[in-house]
Design a protein around this motif. Structure first.
Motif, PDB file in Angstrom:
ATOM      1  N   UNK A  63       0.852  -1.189   0.000  1.00 22.16           N
ATOM      2  CA  UNK A  63       0.000   0.000   0.000  1.00 22.16           C
ATOM      3  C   UNK A  63       0.884   1.233   0.000  1.00 22.16           C
ATOM      4  N   UNK A  64       0.494   2.219  -0.764  1.00 25.53           N
ATOM      5  CA  UNK A  64       1.241   3.468  -0.782  1.00 25.53           C
ATOM      6  C   UNK A  64       0.639   4.431   0.233  1.00 25.53           C
ATOM      7  N   UNK A  65       1.379   5.475   0.540  1.00 26.79           N
ATOM      8  CA  UNK A  65       0.879   6.507   1.442  1.00 26.79           C
ATOM      9  C   UNK A  65      -0.388   7.113   0.852  1.00 26.79           C
ATOM     10  N   UNK A  66      -0.412   7.313  -0.440  1.00 26.44           N
ATOM     11  CA  UNK A  66      -1.591   7.885  -1.102  1.00 26.44           C
ATOM     12  C   UNK A  66      -2.814   6.994  -0.931  1.00 26.44           C
ATOM     13  N   UNK A  67      -2.618   5.684  -1.027  1.00 27.32           N
ATOM     14  CA  UNK A  67      -3.738   4.757  -0.844  1.00 27.32           C
ATOM     15  C   UNK A  67      -4.247   4.778   0.596  1.00 27.32           C
ATOM     16  N   UNK A  68      -3.329   4.847   1.548  1.00 26.45           N
ATOM     17  CA  UNK A  68      -3.730   4.928   2.959  1.00 26.45           C
ATOM     18  C   UNK A  68      -4.480   6.228   3.226  1.00 26.45           C
ATOM     19  N   UNK A  69      -3.984   7.333   2.672  1.00 28.77           N
ATOM     20  CA  UNK A  69      -4.677   8.614   2.829  1.00 28.77           C
ATOM     21  C   UNK A  69      -6.076   8.539   2.244  1.00 28.77           C
TER      22      UNK A  69
END
Length: 88
Positions: free
Chosen positions: A75-81
């Motif tokens: 998971x990327x930071x963007x996906x978590x956000x």
């Protein structure tokens, strides 16, 4: 949903409560109840759903991260956000 049984039970209880509250809102509208009462009850439904969503994220975040590492698709930071902002 992945998580311990107690967390899952808490989420299910919150969702069942929200389900009942939403049925109550529908009945209130059908009965022509006062707008203030309907909106108050609708806000309660919204809070119950938000709490369930936050509980799912809080309990499942570690499992999601572990699973994404195992699968080779982290998971990327963007996906978590995006997951967190979806509840905002």
């Amino acid at each position: 949903m992945v998580g311990d049984e107690e967390s899952i039970a808490q989420v299910l209880n919150r969702l069942r409560r929200a389900h009942g509250q939403l049925a109550g809102v529908i009945a209130m509208i059908e009965q022509g109840r006062d707008c203030k009462d309907v909106v108050t009850q609708l806000a309660a439904v919204s809070r119950a759903l938000d709490r369930a969503g936050f509980k799912i994220l809080a309990t499942g975040l570690r499992e999601c991260l572990d699973e994404s590492k195992k699968s080779g698709d982290p998971l990327t930071v963007a996906e978590l956000e995006k997951l967190f902002l979806a509840l905002a």
